[in-house]
Design an enzyme around this catalytic site. Structure first.
Site, mmCIF file in Angstrom:
data_model
loop_
_atom_site.group_PDB
_atom_site.id
_atom_site.type_symbol
_atom_site.label_atom_id
_atom_site.label_comp_id
_atom_site.label_asym_id
_atom_site.label_seq_id
_atom_site.Cartn_x
_atom_site.Cartn_y
_atom_site.Cartn_z
ATOM 1 N N HIS A 1 0.809 -1.225 0.000
ATOM 2 C CA HIS A 1 0.000 0.000 0.000
ATOM 3 C C HIS A 1 0.841 1.273 0.000
ATOM 4 O O HIS A 1 0.375 2.325 -0.437
ATOM 5 C CB HIS A 1 -0.899 0.048 1.247
ATOM 6 C CG HIS A 1 -1.864 -1.081 1.345
ATOM 7 N ND1 HIS A 1 -1.584 -2.236 2.044
ATOM 8 C CD2 HIS A 1 -3.105 -1.247 0.841
ATOM 9 C CE1 HIS A 1 -2.623 -3.054 1.968
ATOM 10 N NE2 HIS A 1 -3.558 -2.484 1.245
ATOM 11 N N GLU B 1 -3.261 3.062 1.533
ATOM 12 C CA GLU B 1 -2.660 3.714 0.358
ATOM 13 C C GLU B 1 -2.936 5.210 0.356
ATOM 14 O O GLU B 1 -2.048 6.011 0.067
ATOM 15 C CB GLU B 1 -3.194 3.094 -0.936
ATOM 16 C CG GLU B 1 -2.591 3.727 -2.179
ATOM 17 C CD GLU B 1 -3.205 3.244 -3.477
ATOM 18 O OE1 GLU B 1 -3.259 4.035 -4.442
ATOM 19 O OE2 GLU B 1 -3.638 2.068 -3.541
#
Length: 301
Positions: free
Chosen positions: A74, A132
Site C-alpha cells: 500500500h 494507500e
C-alpha cells in the site's frame, strides 16, 4: 460437478512482490517486522507469522530500534521513513511500483505548486483512512483532499486550481464520473480555474471487475474467497454478486459446509453443476485451492 478456479483471481503484482520480499527476508533471518497486515487476508498473515513475521502498528514503530521493518504494498507517508531512520531501523520497502510512482507524481505536483497564488488543491479520489490513501496524503504534508465518491465533487473550492489523482484500486467508471462532475461544476460557476485530472488507476486491478463478472455469469454457484478487512474483496464480491446472485462470501475452507447448507442451494444436486471459485487481489491462490478441495470432499466430486 465442475469446479473451476478463476485464473484472473489472486494476488496482484504489488502484493506478490511484497510477500516475496517478506519470504526472502524470513528465509535469511527468520524474523521480520511488518507495519500493518502485509495483506488483508488473515490466513496468509498467519502463514507468514509462522515463518517469523511479526505485525506491528505505528506505536510499535516508535519504540522498536535497530530492526528490519517491511512496508507493505500500500505504501507509506514520508513520516514513516523518518521515524524508522530515527530509530536506526532498516526499511524493507515492499511498496507496489505503481503506488510508488503515484506517490512521486503527487509529491512533485505538490512541491511545484505549493507556493502558487491562489494555492491549488490536490484531490485524491479514494477511501478515507485506507493505507494507500494515507501514504498519498503524506506526500502533500497531509493537505490533499480525499473524495470518496463523485457526489462529493462540489465540496472542492472552485476558485482555486484542482489537481486530481486517484487511489490505484478505485473504479475507473466512478473516476470518470467525478471528472465530469468537476467539469460541470466549473462551467456552472463560470470559473476560470485549471483542472488537471490524472487517471492513476491500476488497470491490472481495474480490469478484474469485468473479468470477474464474466467468470461469475458462467457459473451456477460462485464461492468468492476473501478477507473481511479487504476493501478490494468487498468491492469485487459485490460485482460478483450482481453478475450471479448465487454467490457466497467465504473466508476459509472451514466455512464452506455451513455456507452451502444455510443457502439450501438445490443447484448443487444437478449432475452438470458448474461451481466457480474466485477471490480478491489479497486472496492467495493456495486458499482458493483449499476451498476447492473442501468442496470436492463435501460433494464427492
Amino acid at each position: 460437478m465442475t469446479i473451476t478456479i478463476d485464473s484472473h483471481s489472486g494476488f496482484c503484482a504489488g502484493v506478490t512482490g511484497a510477500i516475496r520480499r517478506a519470504e526472502n527476508e524470513l528465509q535469511q533471518t527468520g524474523q521480520l517486522y511488518c507495519l500493518g497486515d502485509i495483506v488483508h487476508n488473515g490466513q496468509e498473515v498467519q502463514r507468514l507469522e509462522k515463518l517469523g513475521l511479526e505485525t506491528i502498528d505505528y506505536d510499535d514503530l516508535r519504540t522498536i530500534h535497530n530492526a528490519r521493518v517491511l512496508l507493505r504494498a500500500h505504501g507509506e507517508p514520508p513520516s514513516t521513513y523518518w521515524i524508522a531512520q530515527q530509530n536506526g531501523n532498516t526499511i524493507i520497502d515492499g511498496t507496489c511500483p505503481v503506488v510508488k510512482r503515484l506517490q512521486q507524481r503527487i509529491a512533485e505536483t505538490y512541491n511545484a505548486h505549493k507556493h502558487d497564488n491562489p494555492q491549488p488543491q490536490i484531490a485524491i479520489f479514494g477511501k478515507r483512512g485506507h493505507a494507500e490513501v494515507i501514504g498519498l496524503q503524506g506526500q502533500t504534508n497531509n493537505t490533499a483532499i480525499v473524495i470518496e465518491k463523485p457526489e462529493e465533487a462540489e465540496t472542492l473550492d472552485f476558485s482555486r486550481p484542482i489537481y486530481l489523482f486517484s487511489q490505484t484500486t478505485k473504479s475507473v467508471e466512478e473516476y470518470h464520473q467525478l471528472v465530469e462532475k468537476l467539469k460541470s461544476e466549473i462551467r456552472n460557476q463560470k470559473s476560470q480555474i485549471t483542472l488537471e485530472a490524472y487517471d492513476t488507476i491500476c488497470r491490472s486491478v481495474a480490469n478484474r471487475v469485468e473479468q470477474l463478472k464474466a467468470f461469475a455469469r458462467e457459473q451456477d454457484l460462485v464461492l468468492f474467497v476473501g478477507g473481511t478487512k479487504s476493501s478490494n474483496a468487498a468491492v469485487l464480491f459485490n460485482h460478483c454478486k450482481q453478475a450471479n446472485p448465487n454467490t457466497l462470501f467465504i473466508t476459509s475452507p472451514d466455512e464452506v459446509e455451513d455456507k452451502i447448507k444455510s443457502t439450501n442451494l438445490q443447484i448443487l444436486n444437478s449432475s452438470n453443476c458448474k461451481v466457480g471459485i474466485c477471490g480478491a487481489t489479497s486472496t492467495p491462490l493456495w486458499l482458493m485451492e483449499q476451498v476447492r478441495d473442501k468442496l470436492t470432499i463435501l460433494t464427492g466430486h
